[in-house]
Motif scaffolding. Structure first.
Motif, PDB file in Angstrom:
ATOM      1  N   VAL A 149      -2.989  35.675  52.828  1.00 20.69           N
ATOM      2  CA  VAL A 149      -2.063  34.718  52.646  1.00 20.69           C
ATOM      3  C   VAL A 149      -2.423  33.035  52.823  1.00 20.69           C
ATOM      4  O   VAL A 149      -3.208  33.036  53.907  1.00 20.69           O
ATOM      5  CB  VAL A 149      -0.883  34.431  53.740  1.00 20.69           C
ATOM      6  CG1 VAL A 149       0.262  33.665  53.551  1.00 20.69           C
ATOM      7  CG2 VAL A 149      -0.214  35.770  53.635  1.00 20.69           C
ATOM      8  N   GLN A 150      -2.644  32.533  51.832  1.00 20.61           N
ATOM      9  CA  GLN A 150      -3.021  31.052  51.657  1.00 20.61           C
ATOM     10  C   GLN A 150      -2.270  30.170  52.562  1.00 20.61           C
ATOM     11  O   GLN A 150      -1.088  29.795  52.097  1.00 20.61           O
ATOM     12  CB  GLN A 150      -3.361  30.608  50.195  1.00 20.61           C
ATOM     13  CG  GLN A 150      -4.611  31.497  49.658  1.00 20.61           C
ATOM     14  CD  GLN A 150      -6.019  31.226  50.401  1.00 20.61           C
ATOM     15  OE1 GLN A 150      -6.299  30.256  50.817  1.00 20.61           O
ATOM     16  NE2 GLN A 150      -6.654  32.388  50.695  1.00 20.61           N
ATOM     17  N   THR A 171      -1.610  37.632  48.342  1.00 18.77           N
ATOM     18  CA  THR A 171      -2.370  38.426  47.476  1.00 18.77           C
ATOM     19  C   THR A 171      -2.707  39.941  48.218  1.00 18.77           C
ATOM     20  O   THR A 171      -3.233  39.731  49.190  1.00 18.77           O
ATOM     21  CB  THR A 171      -3.653  37.703  46.972  1.00 18.77           C
ATOM     22  OG1 THR A 171      -3.231  36.369  46.251  1.00 18.77           O
ATOM     23  CG2 THR A 171      -4.351  38.707  45.890  1.00 18.77           C
ATOM     24  N   LYS A 193      -6.846  24.723  52.236  1.00 20.95           N
ATOM     25  CA  LYS A 193      -6.368  25.919  52.279  1.00 20.95           C
ATOM     26  C   LYS A 193      -7.257  26.857  53.412  1.00 20.95           C
ATOM     27  O   LYS A 193      -8.472  26.700  53.268  1.00 20.95           O
ATOM     28  CB  LYS A 193      -6.072  26.803  51.069  1.00 20.95           C
ATOM     29  CG  LYS A 193      -5.017  26.039  50.325  1.00 20.95           C
ATOM     30  CD  LYS A 193      -3.864  26.197  50.486  1.00 20.95           C
ATOM     31  CE  LYS A 193      -2.818  25.616  49.701  1.00 20.95           C
ATOM     32  NZ  LYS A 193      -1.626  25.549  50.112  1.00 20.95           N
ATOM     33  N   SER A 242      -7.305  31.195  54.851  1.00 19.03           N
ATOM     34  CA  SER A 242      -6.798  32.620  54.589  1.00 19.03           C
ATOM     35  C   SER A 242      -6.298  32.770  56.154  1.00 19.03           C
ATOM     36  O   SER A 242      -6.773  32.751  56.979  1.00 19.03           O
ATOM     37  CB  SER A 242      -7.918  33.525  54.168  1.00 19.03           C
ATOM     38  OG  SER A 242      -8.209  33.270  52.974  1.00 19.03           O
ATOM     39  N   SER A 273       1.965  32.077  48.842  1.00 23.58           N
ATOM     40  CA  SER A 273       0.807  32.511  48.173  1.00 23.58           C
ATOM     41  C   SER A 273      -0.046  33.461  48.879  1.00 23.58           C
ATOM     42  O   SER A 273      -0.712  33.722  49.760  1.00 23.58           O
ATOM     43  CB  SER A 273      -0.471  31.201  48.233  1.00 23.58           C
ATOM     44  OG  SER A 273      -1.696  31.441  47.719  1.00 23.58           O
ATOM     45  N   GLN A 311       5.126  35.144  45.070  1.00 32.13           N
ATOM     46  CA  GLN A 311       4.345  34.047  44.375  1.00 32.13           C
ATOM     47  C   GLN A 311       5.089  32.724  44.320  1.00 32.13           C
ATOM     48  O   GLN A 311       4.617  31.776  43.970  1.00 32.13           O
ATOM     49  CB  GLN A 311       3.135  34.524  43.910  1.00 32.13           C
ATOM     50  CG  GLN A 311       1.904  35.401  44.920  1.00 32.13           C
ATOM     51  CD  GLN A 311       1.402  36.351  43.721  1.00 32.13           C
ATOM     52  OE1 GLN A 311       1.293  36.149  42.614  1.00 32.13           O
ATOM     53  NE2 GLN A 311       0.339  37.106  44.519  1.00 32.13           N
ATOM     54  N   HIS A 312       6.144  33.136  43.379  1.00 28.85           N
ATOM     55  CA  HIS A 312       6.927  32.133  42.768  1.00 28.85           C
ATOM     56  C   HIS A 312       8.279  31.626  43.362  1.00 28.85           C
ATOM     57  O   HIS A 312       9.006  31.079  42.987  1.00 28.85           O
ATOM     58  CB  HIS A 312       7.177  32.855  41.313  1.00 28.85           C
ATOM     59  CG  HIS A 312       6.095  32.958  40.601  1.00 28.85           C
ATOM     60  ND1 HIS A 312       5.458  34.144  40.302  1.00 28.85           N
ATOM     61  CD2 HIS A 312       5.213  31.984  39.749  1.00 28.85           C
ATOM     62  CE1 HIS A 312       4.254  33.953  39.524  1.00 28.85           C
ATOM     63  NE2 HIS A 312       4.358  32.671  39.213  1.00 28.85           N
ATOM     64  N   GLU A 355       4.433  39.155  42.885  1.00 28.39           N
ATOM     65  CA  GLU A 355       4.687  38.154  42.050  1.00 28.39           C
ATOM     66  C   GLU A 355       5.982  37.199  42.233  1.00 28.39           C
ATOM     67  O   GLU A 355       5.945  36.021  42.256  1.00 28.39           O
ATOM     68  CB  GLU A 355       4.949  38.682  40.519  1.00 28.39           C
ATOM     69  CG  GLU A 355       3.339  39.105  40.026  1.00 28.39           C
ATOM     70  CD  GLU A 355       3.308  39.525  38.688  1.00 28.39           C
ATOM     71  OE1 GLU A 355       4.268  39.472  38.049  1.00 28.39           O
ATOM     72  OE2 GLU A 355       2.349  39.920  37.954  1.00 28.39           O
TER      73      GLU A 355
END
Length: 152
Positions: free
Chosen positions: A97-98, A76, A108, A110, A74, A27-28, A24
């Motif tokens: 990763v996008q 996940t 986008k 992957s 980005s 991602q931020h 997280e």
């Protein structure tokens, strides 16, 4: 009296909690949150895909500051394989990763990264001690798993 270490320990109650906080923060692009998940040990280390080994909190912080200059990541975790033994947990992660597609901004696609995250149980909860990431490929989506031997 407010105790930030105790509050952090509550958020890092398991290796899975710590891993969630780590991703997280990526991602931020939240550097402070990201550094909270790292252990206080001198020998903690991080390897970014294709990069050198970075050792110590100061060097890891500087490396992520540089990464976050490009913005949030980005990423996940797609597949996690876990080995937990006592006060150590090892997670092998396939990260999606996008990234910007070849058509330019707004598109986008992957990319894949294979990462190993090592967590230590401390007095302040489970903390990240090692993050080692390597470039992956679409072929890494499928795992090669040894079949168990059949006993007759």
């Amino acid at each position: 009296m407010h105790n930030p270490k105790a509050q952090t320990a509550a958020l890092l109650a398991s290796p899975e909690d710590t891993e969630q906080q780590f991703y997280e923060a990526l991602q931020h692009a939240d550097l402070e949150r990201l550094m909270e998940v790292w252990a206080d040990e001198e020998d903690i280390s991080c390897v970014h895909p294709g990069g050198p080994r970075v050792v110590g909190r100061g060097a890891i912080r500087a490396a992520f500051e540089t990464v976050f200059m490009q913005g949030a990541i980005s990423v996940t975790p797609e597949r996690v394989r876990r080995i937990n033994t006592g006060d150590t947990a090892i997670h092998q992660v396939l990260e999606r990763v996008q990234v910007e597609g070849p058509e330019g901004p707004g598109t986008k696609q992957s990319a894949w990264v294979i990462a190993t995250n090592v967590y230590l149980k401390t007095g302040y909860g489970w903390r990240l001690a090692v993050h080692h990431a390597s470039p992956g490929t679409a072929h890494d989506i499928q795992e090669v798993i040894e079949e168990p031997a059949v006993l007759h």
